[in-house]
Design a protein around this motif. Structure first.
Motif, short mmCIF file in Angstrom:
data_model
loop_
_atom_site.label_atom_id
_atom_site.label_comp_id
_atom_site.label_asym_id
_atom_site.label_seq_id
_atom_site.Cartn_x
_atom_site.Cartn_y
_atom_site.Cartn_z
N PHE A 175 0.85 -1.19 0.00
CA PHE A 175 0.00 0.00 0.00
C PHE A 175 0.88 1.24 0.00
O PHE A 175 1.89 1.31 0.73
N LEU A 176 0.47 2.26 -0.78
CA LEU A 176 1.17 3.54 -0.82
C LEU A 176 0.17 4.69 -0.76
O LEU A 176 -0.88 4.64 -1.41
N ASP A 177 0.49 5.73 0.00
CA ASP A 177 -0.25 6.98 -0.10
C ASP A 177 -0.08 7.54 -1.51
O ASP A 177 1.00 7.38 -2.11
N GLN A 178 -1.07 8.25 -2.02
CA GLN A 178 -0.98 8.74 -3.39
C GLN A 178 -0.03 9.93 -3.53
O GLN A 178 0.41 10.24 -4.65
N ASP A 179 0.33 10.58 -2.42
CA ASP A 179 1.19 11.77 -2.51
C ASP A 179 2.67 11.41 -2.47
O ASP A 179 3.48 12.10 -1.84
N MET A 180 3.03 10.36 -3.17
CA MET A 180 4.42 9.90 -3.24
C MET A 180 4.94 9.97 -4.67
O MET A 180 4.16 10.10 -5.63
N LEU A 181 6.24 9.85 -4.80
CA LEU A 181 6.89 9.78 -6.11
C LEU A 181 7.97 8.71 -6.05
O LEU A 181 8.92 8.81 -5.27
N ALA A 182 7.81 7.67 -6.86
CA ALA A 182 8.81 6.59 -6.91
C ALA A 182 10.01 7.05 -7.72
O ALA A 182 9.86 7.55 -8.84
N ARG A 183 11.20 6.85 -7.19
CA ARG A 183 12.44 7.25 -7.86
C ARG A 183 13.36 6.04 -8.07
O ARG A 183 14.50 6.20 -8.47
N HIS A 184 12.85 4.86 -7.76
CA HIS A 184 13.63 3.62 -7.81
C HIS A 184 12.67 2.49 -8.14
O HIS A 184 11.45 2.64 -8.03
#
Length: 228
Positions: free
Chosen positions: A78-87
């Protein structure tokens, strides 16, 4: 090969945040992933509690239904939507410990502000933001039934009273680096815009925001002249 199941909290007040995160996950993954939005209105048949005044997003509570949605089988993120994946998010699977019920980034901090996300109250409590990224070992999370999630207090859920401390595994903080709360970290694997996403003008004047806005532009880019 089974895809890594990823559930993203979806709030209709900020649809762009969901799509930017989804794009960043897809573009960096090196193995199959499946992405499902946790949209409150999709869960009306099982999620019957009213949204409380301290719930800053539509998915504050519904996130805890992920094991139920997976029929308490396998692993899910699960992830909050206010994230940015960089990897590459699939590398998170290395933290899938079968002895654990859930893996989280164990933040230990006090929020700097009294408000966040367009003026919503910044609540302060132990284990804050641990639940913003959860790697669920679903078969060990059978206590998270719809009835329990409907009836338990927000603190009980977010402070992991539904499992034991011994079954909460640790994931490095660079997978959930809190923008604005922690110093700038250009090597973080996941930036978390917990104080507000750069879709709001007041959160656009940081290096992290510039990268989020670039990701948004990439997500909206259309290749012209392409053929099937």
């Amino acid at each position: 090969m089974k895809p890594l199941r990823i559930f993203i909290g979806y709030d209709p007040a900020e649809p762009s945040a969901y799509h930017v995160l989804a794009h960043s996950l897809i573009s960096r993954a090196t193995a199959p992933i499946s992405i499902t939005p946790i949209a409150r209105r999709h869960l009306d048949s099982v999620h019957t509690r009213e949204r409380g005044p301290l719930e800053s997003t539509d998915f504050s509570i519904t996130r805890f239904l992920v094991p139920y949605l997976c029929e308490y089988r396998g692993w899910a993120l699960f992830l909050d939507q206010d994230m940015l994946a960089r990897h590459d998010v699939t590398t998170l699977c290395e933290f899938a410990d079968s002895e654990m019920a859930v893996g989280v980034c164990k933040h230990d901090y006090t929020p700097k502000t009294l408000t966040k996300k367009a003026g919503s109250v910044q609540t302060k409590y132990a284990r804050k933001n641990w639940s913003s990224l959860m790697l669920f070992n679903n078969e060990r999370c059978e206590r998270l039934t719809p009835d329990y999630v409907n009836e338990a207090s927000g603190l009980e859920l977010h402070q992991f009273a539904w499992t034991t401390d011994a079954e909460i595994g640790a994931i490095p903080l660079h997978w959930n680096w809190l923008v604005g709360e922690y110093p700038y970290n250009g090597s973080a694997h996941m930036w978390h815009f917990t104080l507000g996403t750069p879709c709001h003008e007041e959160h656009q004047n940081t290096p992290e925001a510039a990268e989020w806005l670039h990701e948004r532009d990439e997500a909206l880019h259309t290749v012209t002249g392409a053929t099937e």
